[in-house]
Design an enzyme around this catalytic site. Structure first.
Site, short mmCIF file in Angstrom:
data_model
loop_
_atom_site.label_atom_id
_atom_site.label_comp_id
_atom_site.label_asym_id
_atom_site.label_seq_id
_atom_site.Cartn_x
_atom_site.Cartn_y
_atom_site.Cartn_z
N LYS A 1 0.88 -1.18 0.00
CA LYS A 1 0.00 0.00 0.00
C LYS A 1 0.91 1.22 0.00
CE LYS A 1 -2.05 2.95 1.94
NZ LYS A 1 -1.85 4.39 1.59
N GLU B 1 9.03 1.01 11.32
CA GLU B 1 10.04 2.07 11.19
C GLU B 1 9.29 3.39 11.26
OE1 GLU B 1 12.29 1.12 7.68
OE2 GLU B 1 13.16 -0.64 8.63
N CYS C 1 13.66 10.60 7.47
CA CYS C 1 13.43 10.17 8.86
C CYS C 1 14.71 10.29 9.69
CB CYS C 1 12.91 8.74 8.87
SG CYS C 1 14.06 7.58 8.10
N GLU D 1 8.44 16.02 16.02
CA GLU D 1 8.98 15.83 14.67
C GLU D 1 8.26 16.79 13.71
OE1 GLU D 1 7.85 12.36 12.30
OE2 GLU D 1 9.96 12.05 11.83
P1 NAD Z 1 2.01 8.22 7.65
O1 NAD Z 1 2.12 7.48 8.94
O2 NAD Z 1 1.08 9.35 7.57
O3 NAD Z 1 1.60 7.24 6.46
C1 NAD Z 1 2.36 6.09 6.15
C2 NAD Z 1 1.46 5.10 5.44
O4 NAD Z 1 0.48 4.59 6.36
C3 NAD Z 1 0.68 5.68 4.27
O5 NAD Z 1 0.67 4.74 3.22
C4 NAD Z 1 -0.72 5.84 4.84
O6 NAD Z 1 -1.75 5.81 3.89
C5 NAD Z 1 -0.80 4.64 5.76
N1 NAD Z 1 -1.78 4.71 6.84
C6 NAD Z 1 -2.18 5.81 7.52
N2 NAD Z 1 -3.08 5.46 8.48
C7 NAD Z 1 -3.23 4.12 8.40
C8 NAD Z 1 -4.02 3.18 9.11
N3 NAD Z 1 -4.81 3.54 10.13
N4 NAD Z 1 -3.96 1.88 8.75
C9 NAD Z 1 -3.15 1.49 7.73
N5 NAD Z 1 -2.39 2.34 7.02
C10 NAD Z 1 -2.41 3.64 7.36
O7 NAD Z 1 3.51 8.65 7.30
P2 NAD Z 1 3.99 9.59 6.11
O8 NAD Z 1 3.48 10.95 6.40
O9 NAD Z 1 3.67 8.92 4.83
O10 NAD Z 1 5.58 9.57 6.29
C11 NAD Z 1 6.28 10.46 7.11
C12 NAD Z 1 6.59 9.79 8.45
O11 NAD Z 1 7.28 8.58 8.20
C13 NAD Z 1 7.49 10.60 9.34
O12 NAD Z 1 7.03 10.49 10.66
C14 NAD Z 1 8.84 9.90 9.22
O13 NAD Z 1 9.70 10.06 10.31
C15 NAD Z 1 8.41 8.48 9.06
N6 NAD Z 1 9.45 7.69 8.40
C16 NAD Z 1 10.18 6.81 9.14
C17 NAD Z 1 11.19 6.06 8.55
C18 NAD Z 1 12.01 5.10 9.34
O14 NAD Z 1 12.72 4.33 8.74
N7 NAD Z 1 11.95 5.12 10.65
C19 NAD Z 1 11.45 6.21 7.19
C20 NAD Z 1 10.68 7.13 6.45
C21 NAD Z 1 9.68 7.86 7.07
O1 6OD Z 2 18.77 3.98 2.91
C1 6OD Z 2 18.12 3.22 3.60
O2 6OD Z 2 18.35 2.04 3.66
C2 6OD Z 2 17.01 3.73 4.42
N1 6OD Z 2 16.31 2.82 5.10
C3 6OD Z 2 16.72 5.03 4.45
C4 6OD Z 2 15.68 5.61 5.20
C5 6OD Z 2 15.34 6.90 5.01
C6 6OD Z 2 14.28 7.50 5.73
O3 6OD Z 2 13.68 8.49 5.40
#
Ligand code: NAD
Ligand code: 6OD
Length: 485
Positions: free
Chosen positions: A177, A253, A287, A389
């Protein structure tokens, strides 16, 4: 006719009667429509993924499976520009950056995880038995089954393939998704799966939102055996609740509020190069980025001044232009969120060293989700911008006076994804790295990521580790076989 981003189910593209608009972040124009999957499409995708486990995919030798993943990596490389342009239109990230990181790394994920599978050791124990004949124990790994992959928008191709590649390498099938903001590369990957002959049903894509849409339908589906998620911590909590039904495993994550720590003995040229990347790369939508920066007092003024210069050198513009160094935020909605923090900083009394608002852009880009790279001083750890954040191109810079003090302040957060330490004192680097509560610590560098290393967050930044052989913990189950001799 407007482009339609269709679902990819059982090897075929599937439209639905419910579409929503996809806007380009750089000018806010509609670039296509996304076909939202309902319960029926998600059911079909999960059924296809379940059936594929029993079809040829489930019967292939590991060599055959890995051969297909190497071919997939080559096919992505052959379609490099298609992926790069799709990603650029979805995200507004400068094209040269996408060409340099997202697409090569996305292709590399399939090769790296195929390589990992060739060298997985198994455990073996000899056991004594009362009758003296003995027994041997060995472990077998088997796929967990259908994996639900819920993706974010910030580095969509890289972060999706980071999950899909190990899932497939381990013999699972997936229902992906993508974020509602970034449908393009996940959709395009379906063409590559078909082109290299990965059987129908192994890779499925359903589009839509989270609650009461495709995200929820995937995570609550009883035939989804495990869920891997990247996104906000609050969303991760909601998904854990869904996964509790049926006691399905999760890999999470999630968000971060990552500290950067600069000691006065650090090489300031390297500090500014690395720190300006960690604060502003991808418009701060990484992130692992730095939003809290602690600078040892003697270096404080110099770091603030040089970070200001670096921020002001950033060139925002059309992401297709090779001189553009920063794109827009992902959406108008996300810009509103980031700007609300920019306002909050001022309300709380921050000194705006640079930025803090919306840049002036040429007329053709003026409707995009642009914000200025921003540096603040004058607030401490209690400020909202030091705790929450923001996920934008901004950083609060604060002075510190001692090692123990800065470790305590850096750790004083509910998050624990990454931290960066800048020092030329080797003993101190080891000492501080060991004490920081985060999944990753970079010393004198940032985002130097080897795909074979463990990746994940401590505290509310994550559950579990993925990367290299560590991904096997989630994408396979261990079975012990005990044979009496
Ligand atoms: P988000 O949590 O808003 O959405 C992520 C995904 O979850 C989307 O596909 C969304 O449609 C889906 N989603 C939302 N509510 C849901 C539910 N109730 N059930 C199932 N699916 C659901 O995140 P975002 O805004 O897309 O991304 C930004 C966030 O992601 C930031 O907080 C960032 O720190 C985090 N992030 C973390 C990492 C990591 O590796 N730790 C990497 C990238 C981004
Ligand atoms: O490069 C990667 O392997 C990785 N997991 C990056 C994550 C980025 C987050 O925004």
């Amino acid at each position: 006719m407007a482009k339609i981003f269709q679902n990819f189910i059982d090897g075929r593209y599937v439209d639905t009667d419910k579409h929503f608009d996809k806007h380009a972040p750089y000018d806010n124009k509609v670039i296509g429509q996304i076909a939202e999957a309902g319960k029926a499409e998600v059911d079909a995708a999960v059924a296809a993924a379940k059936a594929a486990l029993k079809g040829p995919w489930g019967k292939y030798t590991i060599e055959k499976r890995l051969e297909l993943l190497y071919a997939l990596a080559d096919e992505i490389t052959r379609r490099f520009e298609d992926f790069a342009i799709a990603e650029q239109q979805d995200t507004g990230i400068p094209l040269h950056l996408i060409r340099h990181v997202a697409i090569p790394r996305g292709a590399a994920n399939f090769k790296v995880f195929a390589d990992v599978m060739k060298t997985v050791p198994t455990e073996f124990f000899q056991t004594t038995t009362p009758d003296g004949t003995g027994a041997i124990n060995y472990a077998l790994r088997r796929p967990v089954g259908v994996v639900g992959v819920i993706c974010p928008w910030n580095m969509p191709f890289l972060l999706m393939t980071w999950k899909v590649a190990p899932a497939l390498a381990c013999g699972n099938t997936v229902v992906v998704k993508p974020s509602e903001e970034t449908p393009a590369t996940a959709t395009l990957l379906g063409e590559c799966m078909n082109a290299v002959g990965i059987p129908a049903g192994v890779y499925n894509v359903v589009h839509g939102f989270g609650p009461n849409s495709a995200g929820e339908f995937v995570t609550t589906h009883e035939d989804v055996d495990a869920i891997t998620f990247t996104g906000e911590t609050r969303t991760g909590s909601a998904i854990m609740k869904a996964a509790a039904v049926g006691a399905r495993p999760v890999s999470m994550e999630m968000g971060g509020k990552n500290p950067g720590i600069i000691f006065a003995d650090a090489d300031l040229d390297a500090v500014i190069e690395g720190t300006s990347r960690s604060c502003f790369l991808n418009t701060g939508q990484v992130c692992l980025g730095t939003e809290r920066l602690y600078v040892e007092r003697p270096a404080f003024e110099a770091v603030v001044e040089r970070l200001k210069v670096a921020a002001e050198k950033i060139k925002m513009g059309n992401p297709a232009d090779s001189t553009t160094t920063m794109g827009p935020l992902i959406s108008q909605e996300h810009r509103e969120k980031v700007l609300s923090y920019y306002r909050k900083a001022v309300e709380e009394g921050a000194t705006v060293v640079t930025g803090g608002g919306i840049p002036e852009m040429p007329a053709d880009l003026a409707s995009g989700s642009w914000v200025q790279p921003t540096v603040w001083t004058g607030l401490d750890d209690s400020a909202v911008i030091a705790r929450e954040e923001i996920f934008g191109p901004c950083v609060l810079v604060m002075p510190f006076d001692g090692e123990d003090e800065v470790i305590e302040r850096a750790n004083n957060t509910r998050y624990g994804l990454s931290a960066t330490v800048w020092t030329t004192n080797l003993s101190r680097a080891h000492r501080v790295a060991a004490k920081l509560e985060s999944g990753i610590v970079w010393v004198n560098s940032w985002f130097l990521r080897d795909l074979r290393t463990a990746f994940g967050g401590s505290k509310q930044s994550g559950i579990g580790r993925e990367g290299g052989v560590h991904s096997l913990e989630f994408y396979t189950e261990l079975k012990n076989v005990c044979i009496k001799l």
